[in-house]
Design an enzyme around this catalytic site. Structure first.
Site, short mmCIF file in Angstrom:
data_model
loop_
_atom_site.label_atom_id
_atom_site.label_comp_id
_atom_site.label_asym_id
_atom_site.label_seq_id
_atom_site.Cartn_x
_atom_site.Cartn_y
_atom_site.Cartn_z
N GLY A 162 5.08 48.39 -14.70
CA GLY A 162 3.88 47.41 -15.09
C GLY A 162 4.37 46.40 -16.13
O GLY A 162 4.85 46.73 -16.94
N THR A 163 3.93 45.17 -16.03
CA THR A 163 4.15 44.22 -16.92
C THR A 163 3.30 42.82 -16.53
O THR A 163 2.91 42.90 -15.35
CB THR A 163 5.40 43.66 -17.40
OG1 THR A 163 5.62 42.91 -18.43
CG2 THR A 163 6.07 43.32 -16.13
N THR A 164 3.25 41.77 -17.32
CA THR A 164 2.90 40.53 -16.75
C THR A 164 3.50 39.43 -17.51
O THR A 164 3.96 39.52 -18.63
CB THR A 164 1.35 40.10 -17.22
OG1 THR A 164 0.49 41.19 -16.87
CG2 THR A 164 0.88 38.88 -16.58
N LYS B 44 10.14 40.88 -23.74
CA LYS B 44 10.58 40.75 -22.48
C LYS B 44 11.00 39.45 -22.17
O LYS B 44 11.42 38.95 -20.89
CB LYS B 44 9.42 41.09 -21.56
CG LYS B 44 8.98 42.39 -21.74
CD LYS B 44 7.68 42.68 -20.98
CE LYS B 44 6.94 44.20 -21.28
NZ LYS B 44 5.56 44.24 -20.46
#
Length: 235
Positions: free
Chosen positions: A21-23, A54
């Site tokens: 998970g990440t955005t 990131k």
């Protein structure tokens, strides 16, 4: 993004990869591009880092947004940065954004059976200005006006689709990226922590850090108006 080995499942006797998970978000504007990412790193339900970076620099004017396996995407970024430096020496000039994006796509595609990484390449050059390239799992490469990926992306596709407009100013694009990330962080349990953004235009790269306490909140995260006063009155 996930770190760590696969989690074994005794019931099936098979290995199960932890939830990723990440955005990550990139938005082009008139004269440049804005990249942004949250800071949460998790392995399943365990949050190992709330301030991870990131956004990886590939050249002076091109950056990589990483989601999926941290190890896989970091390796791709390191290799592409090395090849881009070699190419710059041969050309006597920095490679274009499109060339660097193609390097990322080629490496992702040629190793698609072993890698798990959804990435966005964004940058600025004098030939084509600000550019955004989506490079999802599998190695596809598509130029877009804006791109979003990671688990939190499912919550903000419609918001970005509605809010983006051609010819945005730098200020508008930066605000859109921050709003989109904070909205995803409010909805997606795998996105959170802090926000980092990088703005690229003819003046260079401009980095911004937004701490967790300064991330914009949405009305669901706030107490109801006069809730404290109402509670005291009832009591």
């Amino acid at each position: 993004m996930d770190l760590g080995p696969c989690v074994s499942t005794e019931a099936t006797g098979k290995s199960q990869a932890p939830h990723t998970g990440t955005t990550i978000v990139a938005v082009s504007f008139d004269g440049g591009v804005v990249l942004g990412a949250d800071g949460r790193v998790s392995t399943g339900t365990y949050i190992s880092n709330r301030a991870s970076n990131k956004i990886q620099q590939l050249t002076d004017n091109v950056f990589l947004l990483r989601s999926g396996s941290a190890a896989d995407t970091q390796a791709i970024g390191d290799y592409v940065r090395y090849f881009a430096e070699q190419l710059a020496c041969e050309l006597g000039a920095p490679p274009s954004v499109a060339t660097v994006a193609k390097l990322v796509s080629t490496m992702n595609y040629q190793n698609k059976e072993m890698l798990m990484g959804a990435m966005i390449v964004a940058g600025y050059d004098e030939q084509q200005g600000g550019q955004v390239y989506g490079c999802p799992i599998g190695g596809t490469l598509v130029r877009e006006q804006w791109a979003v990926d990671g688990s939190g992306s499912t919550y903000i596709w419609a918001a970005l689709d509605d809010a983006f407009k051609e010819g945005m100013t730098r200020k508008e694009a930066e605000a859109l990226v921050v709003d989109a990330l904070s909205l995803a962080m409010a909805r997606d349990a795998s996105s959170g922590g802090i926000i980092r953004t990088v703005t690229l235009d003819k003046t260079g790269a401009h980095v911004r850090y937004i701490g967790g306490s300064d991330v914009p909140t949405w009305f669901e995260d706030l107490p109801a108006p006069n809730a404290a006063a109402a509670g005291m009155a009832v009591g």
